[in-house]
Write a protein that holds these residues in place. Structure first.
Motif, mmCIF file in Angstrom:
data_model
loop_
_atom_site.group_PDB
_atom_site.id
_atom_site.type_symbol
_atom_site.label_atom_id
_atom_site.label_comp_id
_atom_site.label_asym_id
_atom_site.label_seq_id
_atom_site.Cartn_x
_atom_site.Cartn_y
_atom_site.Cartn_z
ATOM 1 N N GLU A 190 -5.228 -21.212 -2.384
ATOM 2 C CA GLU A 190 -6.587 -21.048 -2.794
ATOM 3 C C GLU A 190 -6.232 -19.679 -3.479
ATOM 4 O O GLU A 190 -6.439 -19.408 -4.642
ATOM 5 N N GLY A 191 -6.094 -19.024 -2.342
ATOM 6 C CA GLY A 191 -6.107 -17.421 -2.706
ATOM 7 C C GLY A 191 -4.985 -17.009 -3.767
ATOM 8 O O GLY A 191 -5.351 -15.996 -4.355
ATOM 9 N N ALA A 202 -6.740 -17.700 -7.314
ATOM 10 C CA ALA A 202 -7.906 -17.274 -7.333
ATOM 11 C C ALA A 202 -7.553 -16.661 -8.806
ATOM 12 O O ALA A 202 -8.707 -16.668 -9.337
ATOM 13 N N PRO A 203 -6.789 -15.634 -9.446
ATOM 14 C CA PRO A 203 -6.498 -14.935 -10.240
ATOM 15 C C PRO A 203 -6.526 -15.417 -11.276
ATOM 16 O O PRO A 203 -7.087 -15.518 -12.089
ATOM 17 N N GLU A 225 -7.682 -18.977 -11.982
ATOM 18 C CA GLU A 225 -8.864 -19.545 -11.795
ATOM 19 C C GLU A 225 -10.276 -18.481 -12.799
ATOM 20 O O GLU A 225 -10.535 -19.030 -13.055
ATOM 21 N N ALA A 226 -10.287 -17.314 -12.210
ATOM 22 C CA ALA A 226 -10.752 -16.223 -12.265
ATOM 23 C C ALA A 226 -10.904 -16.327 -14.020
ATOM 24 O O ALA A 226 -11.647 -15.673 -14.830
ATOM 25 N N ASP A 227 -9.579 -16.155 -13.816
ATOM 26 C CA ASP A 227 -9.405 -15.134 -15.768
ATOM 27 C C ASP A 227 -9.355 -16.483 -16.606
ATOM 28 O O ASP A 227 -7.768 -15.998 -16.525
ATOM 29 N N ALA A 228 -10.486 -16.392 -18.003
ATOM 30 C CA ALA A 228 -10.084 -16.890 -18.685
ATOM 31 C C ALA A 228 -9.322 -16.724 -19.614
ATOM 32 O O ALA A 228 -8.894 -17.318 -20.609
ATOM 33 N N ALA A 286 -2.785 -10.852 -14.913
ATOM 34 C CA ALA A 286 -3.107 -12.572 -14.356
ATOM 35 C C ALA A 286 -2.184 -12.098 -12.993
ATOM 36 O O ALA A 286 -1.905 -12.769 -12.051
ATOM 37 N N ALA A 315 -1.551 -9.829 -10.955
ATOM 38 C CA ALA A 315 -2.988 -10.284 -9.541
ATOM 39 C C ALA A 315 -2.643 -10.362 -8.486
ATOM 40 O O ALA A 315 -2.201 -11.160 -6.964
#
Lengths: 337, 337
Positions: free
Chosen positions: A166-167, A170-171, A173-176, A190, A193
């Motif tokens: 998941e971690g 995460a970067p 998923e967060a960065d559209a 991304a 990250a």
């Protein structure tokens, strides 16, 4: 970097989705004997291709192409086998269907049996995701696999490993921003990250404390972070990474009609002579999880890699760990079954 | 949630930068005796305020406001003390100067001495970043601190801990979207990503394996991830988080003119009677690092919190770990110095 491709046509996946024009990229090393008794399968790990597996092959090593015929199939989603990046619309990019470890293994089974006519594998081995495929092979085709040697990987994705992934996701998923697909700079940001998230997990606390990266030629922590981790996923397709992460998050040798989710039964059903090699300091494929699994197998020995290199003890980056793995493989291959 | 504020004027930081109009938010519990012998300082952790410290206070507990005068100062950058979110331009947001643990402690020293006229602290204690401030207090003011009890935190940021923080920063560094500051949805998405990265680090592998989150009222891993972790940083200011993460990445009790980087000497110079409480399964403030430090202190005992709750063993979330910490504090406070 030359490799072969097997076209598999329209494939029905475990999910029920059809992946049209599926193909497996693979590379072979050595020569298959006429009696086909010297075949080894060695699947790849997350983000790797067959090239990253080659450290374990060579003259005088356990996986010696002069003696064995070694097949290295590329993981679905890795950019060489069918992947979000190389599948035509409408199944490209974010629309690529979810594939499981079992899907990978079923396609590899077609490669092994249909292309090469092999009915027995002397050994299946692999690191990390490669280890998960190894376990799946032994559970799904117990009479076909004589020996397995999974290292730094487990027979299912344990809960903390799921959370670790998941971690890593995460970067992305967060960065559209990167999903527009046009701005390579945003994509690369991304991906850097992802590397920074991975850095703390890939190697152990002791590795960083003792500056193990000096052995890799990095003279400071900063040099290691920017030289190794910032580049580790550079040039990757984020959709490929997300596809493989989904695969990794949902591994379970018993998640299929044969075992109907009975994990213990699936472990017990493995007939292969087994050597399980967790790294003692692996932070996400933990030695505790490997010990649990090994205890429930019929013919398995636990041989921990005593190392501060964490998960990457199995990546061929330092001579001690590489020698340990090679020695264990030699012993295993020499053993009768 | 009422609290006090001490205005500190223009403050020169360790970096040489001037932070204009600096202020510390703090809350006190209990009454300071006339002889000022019953003062305890209990600094806050990353992302927390004094409110998250209150679980350790109460009647019958070691930190009993009926006996002690307990001062809880808020960490710079946490949104209550001077922070990127509450400092006027040109030092707001991304322009807020870098502050160290030492900067925090020097301002807390002014609070303790100037506002309250206290010259001896019976105890300094704290969790995580609070533990790092605790060590700094004992190293910087050895004659003022009678006892310290740092839990789940170290005297400097060890290399792997630094790398762990890199991972926590990563989703914020990658996603330029939230820096526009106008689209709260984008900000919240980035903050959820921070929570997902943190999830695998905050609790141990065994905690997830044994479903420890059930004790917190979450009946599935998914419920825990969305209910606990996705909300953990919700509403935070990303600039505040980045400011505190910088603080956390650069902690070192010897990084000042007194010790000139001699970490061992700084540890040896601590006079306080000390109980160091790492959590046995803490993945980033490791028990090994705490053991190393404790061995080099003159008057320190290592008392590991035997727990599967990882770093969050020190957050007051489960009765066993909370009782262990409270018992140790009682013993320490009862000891002569």
């Amino acid at each position: 970097m030359g490799y072969e491709v097997m076209e598999l046509g329209d494939v029905e996946l475990q999910s029920g989705a059809i992946l049209p024009g599926t193909f497996l990229a693979y590379k072979t090393y050595g020569t298959l004997r006429a009696d086909k008794s010297n075949a080894i399968l060695y699947p790849t790990a997350f983000g790797d291709t067959h090239v990253q597996n080659e450290w374990l092959l060579g003259e005088g090593k356990a996986l010696d192409p002069q003696h064995y015929f070694i097949i290295v199939p590329n993981l679905l989603g890795n950019g060489l086998s069918s992947s979000p990046s190389n599948t035509p619309a409408p199944w490209d990019r974010g629309n690529f269907p979810q594939v499981t470890i079992m899907d990978n293994v079923r396609l590899q089974h077609r490669l092994v049996t249909q292309r090469f006519g092999i009915s027995k594998l002397a050994l299946v081995t692999g690191w990390s995701f490669g280890a998960m495929q190894t376990f799946q092979w032994a559970a799904s085709y117990p009479d076909m696999v004589e020996r397995i040697a999974p290292f730094a990987g487990t027979a299912k994705t344990w809960p903390h490993t799921f959370v670790f992934f998941e971690g890593v996701k995460a970067p992305l998923e967060a960065d559209a921003g990167w999903r527009s697909g046009h701005d390579r700079q945003t994509v690369e940001k991304a991906l850097r990250a992802v590397g920074r998230v991975y850095a703390g997990w890939g190697f152990s606390q002791a590795f960083y404390r003792e500056e193990g990266y000096q052995q890799l030629g990095y003279d400071s922590l900063d040099a290691f972070l920017s030289g190794f981790w910032d580049r580790n996923f550079a040039g990757s397709d984020p959709y490929n990474l997300l596809s493989m992460l989904w695969t990794g998050q949902h591994a379970d040798i018993s998640a299929n009609p044969t075992y109907k989710g009975d994990f213990e039964q699936a472990l017990r059903s493995i007939k292969a002579r087994t050597v399980v090699m967790p790294a003692t300091t692996d932070l996400y494929f933990t030695p505790e999880d490997s010990a649990y699994e090994t205890l429930r197998m019929r013919n398995a020995a636990l041989r921990p890699i005593r190392s501060i290199w964490g998960h990457f003890a199995g990546r061929g980056l330092n001579p001690d760990d590489s020698r340990f793995i090679d020695d264990e493989l030699k012993r295993l291959l020499a053993s009768s079954v």
